[in-house]
Design a protein around this motif. Structure first.
Motif, PDB file in Angstrom:
ATOM      1  N   SER A  24      53.197 -10.855  -8.181  1.00 42.17           N
ATOM      2  CA  SER A  24      53.549  -9.910  -9.250  1.00 42.17           C
ATOM      3  C   SER A  24      52.306  -9.692 -10.104  1.00 42.17           C
ATOM      4  CB  SER A  24      54.690 -10.463 -10.105  1.00 42.17           C
ATOM      5  OG  SER A  24      55.855 -10.662  -9.331  1.00 42.17           O
ATOM      6  N   PRO A  25      51.410  -8.809  -9.673  1.00 41.35           N
ATOM      7  CA  PRO A  25      50.142  -8.628 -10.399  1.00 41.35           C
ATOM      8  C   PRO A  25      50.365  -7.961 -11.754  1.00 41.35           C
ATOM      9  CG  PRO A  25      50.342  -6.996  -8.666  1.00 41.35           C
ATOM     10  CD  PRO A  25      51.485  -7.944  -8.481  1.00 41.35           C
ATOM     11  N   PRO A  26      49.565  -8.334 -12.734  1.00 43.33           N
ATOM     12  CA  PRO A  26      49.641  -7.654 -14.027  1.00 43.33           C
ATOM     13  C   PRO A  26      48.966  -6.289 -13.934  1.00 43.33           C
ATOM     14  CG  PRO A  26      47.804  -9.166 -14.028  1.00 43.33           C
ATOM     15  CD  PRO A  26      48.493  -9.340 -12.701  1.00 43.33           C
ATOM     16  N   PRO A  27      49.230  -5.381 -14.867  1.00 44.39           N
ATOM     17  CA  PRO A  27      48.442  -4.140 -14.893  1.00 44.39           C
ATOM     18  C   PRO A  27      46.987  -4.470 -15.200  1.00 44.39           C
ATOM     19  CG  PRO A  27      49.868  -4.304 -16.825  1.00 44.39           C
ATOM     20  CD  PRO A  27      50.265  -5.425 -15.911  1.00 44.39           C
ATOM     21  N   ILE A  28      46.061  -3.927 -14.400  1.00 40.49           N
ATOM     22  CA  ILE A  28      44.633  -4.246 -14.510  1.00 40.49           C
ATOM     23  C   ILE A  28      43.853  -2.961 -14.728  1.00 40.49           C
ATOM     24  CG2 ILE A  28      42.642  -5.307 -13.370  1.00 40.49           C
ATOM     25  CD1 ILE A  28      44.657  -6.819 -11.585  1.00 40.49           C
ATOM     26  N   THR A  29      42.990  -2.947 -15.726  1.00 37.55           N
ATOM     27  CA  THR A  29      42.110  -1.810 -15.997  1.00 37.55           C
ATOM     28  C   THR A  29      40.664  -2.247 -15.864  1.00 37.55           C
ATOM     29  OG1 THR A  29      43.676  -0.736 -17.505  1.00 37.55           O
ATOM     30  CG2 THR A  29      41.371  -0.098 -17.696  1.00 37.55           C
ATOM     31  N   LEU A  30      39.917  -1.537 -15.029  1.00 38.85           N
ATOM     32  CA  LEU A  30      38.489  -1.794 -14.861  1.00 38.85           C
ATOM     33  C   LEU A  30      37.727  -0.857 -15.781  1.00 38.85           C
ATOM     34  CD1 LEU A  30      38.416  -1.909 -10.938  1.00 38.85           C
ATOM     35  CD2 LEU A  30      38.901  -3.781 -12.539  1.00 38.85           C
ATOM     36  N   LEU A  31      36.903  -1.426 -16.663  1.00 39.39           N
ATOM     37  CA  LEU A  31      36.126  -0.636 -17.614  1.00 39.39           C
ATOM     38  C   LEU A  31      34.736  -0.394 -17.043  1.00 39.39           C
ATOM     39  CD1 LEU A  31      37.129  -2.429 -20.940  1.00 39.39           C
ATOM     40  CD2 LEU A  31      37.985  -0.256 -20.081  1.00 39.39           C
ATOM     41  N   MET A  32      34.383   0.895 -16.864  1.00 40.76           N
ATOM     42  CA  MET A  32      33.091   1.265 -16.289  1.00 40.76           C
ATOM     43  C   MET A  32      32.319   2.107 -17.293  1.00 40.76           C
ATOM     44  SD  MET A  32      34.180   2.139 -12.343  1.00 40.76           S
ATOM     45  CE  MET A  32      35.111   0.950 -11.369  1.00 40.76           C
ATOM     46  N   HIS A  33      31.054   1.742 -17.498  1.00 40.39           N
ATOM     47  CA  HIS A  33      30.246   2.404 -18.511  1.00 40.39           C
ATOM     48  C   HIS A  33      29.495   3.621 -17.991  1.00 40.39           C
ATOM     49  CE1 HIS A  33      31.177  -1.209 -20.777  1.00 40.39           C
ATOM     50  NE2 HIS A  33      30.659  -0.651 -21.843  1.00 40.39           N
ATOM     51  N   GLN A  34      29.571   3.890 -16.703  1.00 38.89           N
ATOM     52  CA  GLN A  34      28.909   5.069 -16.144  1.00 38.89           C
ATOM     53  C   GLN A  34      29.819   5.720 -15.117  1.00 38.89           C
ATOM     54  OE1 GLN A  34      24.894   4.425 -14.719  1.00 38.89           O
ATOM     55  NE2 GLN A  34      24.481   2.883 -16.293  1.00 38.89           N
ATOM     56  N   ALA A  35      29.810   7.061 -15.104  1.00 44.29           N
ATOM     57  CA  ALA A  35      30.625   7.786 -14.139  1.00 44.29           C
ATOM     58  C   ALA A  35      30.190   7.487 -12.708  1.00 44.29           C
ATOM     59  CB  ALA A  35      30.549   9.290 -14.413  1.00 44.29           C
ATOM     60  N   SER A  36      28.897   7.183 -12.522  1.00 43.78           N
ATOM     61  CA  SER A  36      28.403   6.904 -11.166  1.00 43.78           C
ATOM     62  C   SER A  36      29.053   5.651 -10.588  1.00 43.78           C
ATOM     63  CB  SER A  36      26.881   6.736 -11.181  1.00 43.78           C
ATOM     64  OG  SER A  36      26.499   5.671 -12.039  1.00 43.78           O
ATOM     65  N   PHE A  37      29.393   4.678 -11.467  1.00 49.90           N
ATOM     66  CA  PHE A  37      30.080   3.482 -10.981  1.00 49.90           C
ATOM     67  C   PHE A  37      31.437   3.858 -10.388  1.00 49.90           C
ATOM     68  CE2 PHE A  37      27.826   0.760 -14.436  1.00 49.90           C
ATOM     69  CZ  PHE A  37      26.639   0.870 -13.738  1.00 49.90           C
ATOM     70  N   TYR A  38      32.120   4.768 -11.067  1.00 44.73           N
ATOM     71  CA  TYR A  38      33.434   5.170 -10.560  1.00 44.73           C
ATOM     72  C   TYR A  38      33.300   5.959  -9.263  1.00 44.73           C
ATOM     73  CZ  TYR A  38      37.844   7.483  -9.893  1.00 44.73           C
ATOM     74  OH  TYR A  38      38.998   7.942  -9.325  1.00 44.73           O
ATOM     75  N   GLN A  39      32.275   6.809  -9.155  1.00 43.88           N
ATOM     76  CA  GLN A  39      32.103   7.585  -7.933  1.00 43.88           C
ATOM     77  C   GLN A  39      31.941   6.652  -6.721  1.00 43.88           C
ATOM     78  OE1 GLN A  39      32.756  10.541  -7.756  1.00 43.88           O
ATOM     79  NE2 GLN A  39      32.180  11.669  -9.589  1.00 43.88           N
ATOM     80  N   THR A  40      31.160   5.577  -6.904  1.00 49.03           N
ATOM     81  CA  THR A  40      31.010   4.597  -5.824  1.00 49.03           C
ATOM     82  C   THR A  40      32.334   3.909  -5.544  1.00 49.03           C
ATOM     83  OG1 THR A  40      28.711   4.205  -6.481  1.00 49.03           O
ATOM     84  CG2 THR A  40      29.740   2.558  -5.067  1.00 49.03           C
ATOM     85  N   PHE A  41      33.052   3.567  -6.605  1.00 50.36           N
ATOM     86  CA  PHE A  41      34.353   2.914  -6.460  1.00 50.36           C
ATOM     87  C   PHE A  41      35.343   3.832  -5.734  1.00 50.36           C
ATOM     88  CE2 PHE A  41      38.486   1.573  -8.505  1.00 50.36           C
ATOM     89  CZ  PHE A  41      38.562   0.342  -7.869  1.00 50.36           C
ATOM     90  N   ARG A  42      35.277   5.121  -6.023  1.00 52.19           N
ATOM     91  CA  ARG A  42      36.172   6.078  -5.370  1.00 52.19           C
ATOM     92  C   ARG A  42      35.854   6.191  -3.882  1.00 52.19           C
ATOM     93  NH1 ARG A  42      35.766  11.455  -4.474  1.00 52.19           N
ATOM     94  NH2 ARG A  42      33.871  11.577  -5.716  1.00 52.19           N
TER      95      ARG A  42
END
Length: 415
Positions: free
Chosen positions: A45-63
């Motif tokens: 039963s995982p808790p809701p998890i939010t990853l905080l990224m300081h650059q949009a490029s980090f999210y693009q790689t994550f996507r």
């Protein structure tokens, strides 16, 4: 019903009773951050998890990684999804929900490209924040979410070095009545980066956790009258009941002793590895290096003996004797001969280092106690000077102007 399921339900009930959302925010997706986020997502039963990224490029790689975090166990990848993401753009945190929340047919690419589809979380309160970035980056990244933290929040710091909490209190939370609560952790799992958002689990370790008592008084006295906040209790229980973390709760005095052992190893192996630009194996069976280690450990041991926080705790003299610390350092180097210190890697990539939170902490605490730690001070200056030399060397490199290069055999001119 299994004990694990009962524990998960009990955590959920405790969170609701304390009027908590149970959401965990994580900053820093290096080896430690990726492992902790992945482990929480792997719960039944995982808790809701939010990853905080300081650059949009980090999210693009994550996507591109299909919004998943992967841990390789014994050659097999275990991928976990379901993470919310918040990206800092123009000093505003914008939320991209997990795939599970995207009920409409809109493609994620379109959602990301259109700012109107972000959910602004500028005033979203953060209850539990886990910070796994380098020590020198901590103040900067927490500054970006300071307005979302309150005296009811808990920050867990899983990092190398000491003196981080004191720096946060001095620079970000000078008012003790409005500052958040702190926890710290020592992670000893063997982890190795394999790709972006993918790590290998090399060896099983543990995560030792404790709330922080921000006082230089004896910790065995300060612990008696301390009451932990609901968010601290929730996060501590959540992590200790997450199987793959192998997490245990300890007292502040107990955790500090583990931190001091870790700091000692990094202040010797890490610093000397950075100065000599070598791996652990090169520091073994070298008489000159051995003499340097012994002298450093004499200073470090003297400072630890004098710490008022450890006063009254039995066994300190044996645990932190110079000889016992020497054996600890040698064992780490011998068991991990191919490891290169993070300090060495930081210098190679021209990044800041954690030296101020390692040998630098020894120097500062020594001065507070009336001790001059000249050898540790020299180590700090050698690392800083090496960093400056590398930067100057790179800055003075002659750039190549490819546009004006005349290729051999192409010397003709148009009339």
């Amino acid at each position: 019903m299994s004990t694990w399921s009962q524990d998960a339900e009990e955590i959920s009930r405790e969170a609701k009773a304390s009027k908590l959302s149970g959401r965990v925010h994580i900053i820093g997706l290096g080896n430690a951050g990726t492992f902790i986020a992945h482990s929480l997502a792997a719960r039944q039963s995982p808790p809701p998890i939010t990853l905080l990224m300081h650059q949009a490029s980090f999210y693009q790689t994550f996507r591109r990684k299909k919004r998943s975090l992967a841990v390789n166990y014994n050659g097999l990848d275990d991928n976990r999804t379901g993470f919310d993401v918040e990206i800092l753009e123009d000093k505003v945190w914008r939320r991209i929900p997990s795939r599970e929340e995207q009920h409409d047919a809109q493609e994620e690419d379109e959602m990301y490209e259109n700012d109107q589809n972000f959910h602004e979380e500028e005033e979203g309160h953060i209850e539990c924040l886990i910070v796994c970035c380098k020590a020198y980056m901590t103040e900067k990244v927490i500054r970006d979410v300071r307005h979302r933290l309150s005296p009811n929040s808990t920050i867990l710091l899983v990092q190398n070095g000491l003196g981080i909490v004191e720096k946060l209190n001095r620079d970000l939370f000078p008012d003790e009545h409005s500052r958040p609560h702190y926890m710290q952790g020592v992670l000893s799992h063997g982890l190795k980066k394999q790709d972006s958002y993918k790590i290998g689990h090399v060896s099983v370790g543990s995560l030792i956790l404790s709330p922080v008592v921000t006082s230089h008084t004896p910790l065995i006295e300060a612990e008696r009258d301390t009451h932990w906040a609901p968010t601290t209790k929730y996060l501590l229980r959540l992590l200790t009941l997450t199987p793959s973390l192998v997490a245990t709760a300890d007292t502040p005095a107990g955790l500090l002793q583990y931190q001091l052992e870790r700091l000692t190893v990094s202040s010797v192996l890490g610093s000397l590895g950075a100065i000599h630009d070598c791996k652990n194996r090169d520091l073994l069976h070298n008489y000159a290096v051995s003499r340097t280690m012994r002298l450093l450990l004499l200073e470090i041991s003297s400072v630890i003996y004098a710490l008022p926080e450890l006063r009254g705790i039995p066994g300190i003299e044996d645990r932190f004797s110079p000889e016992r610390l020497r054996r600890l350092v040698i064992n780490v180097a011998a068991n991990r001969p191919e490891d290169a210190s993070s300090l060495r890697n930081d210098l190679r990539y021209q990044q800041n280092t954690e030296i101020d939170f390692l040998n630098g902490w020894i120097v500062r605490r020594g001065e507070e106690l009336g001790m001059k730690c000249v050898l540790n001070y020299m180590i700090v200056q050698l690392v800083l000077s090496r960093m400056q030399m590398i930067s100057q060397r790179e800055a003075s490199a002659v750039p190549i102007d490819f546009e004006n290069v005349i290729l051999t055999g192409d010397n003709t001119k148009d009339d």
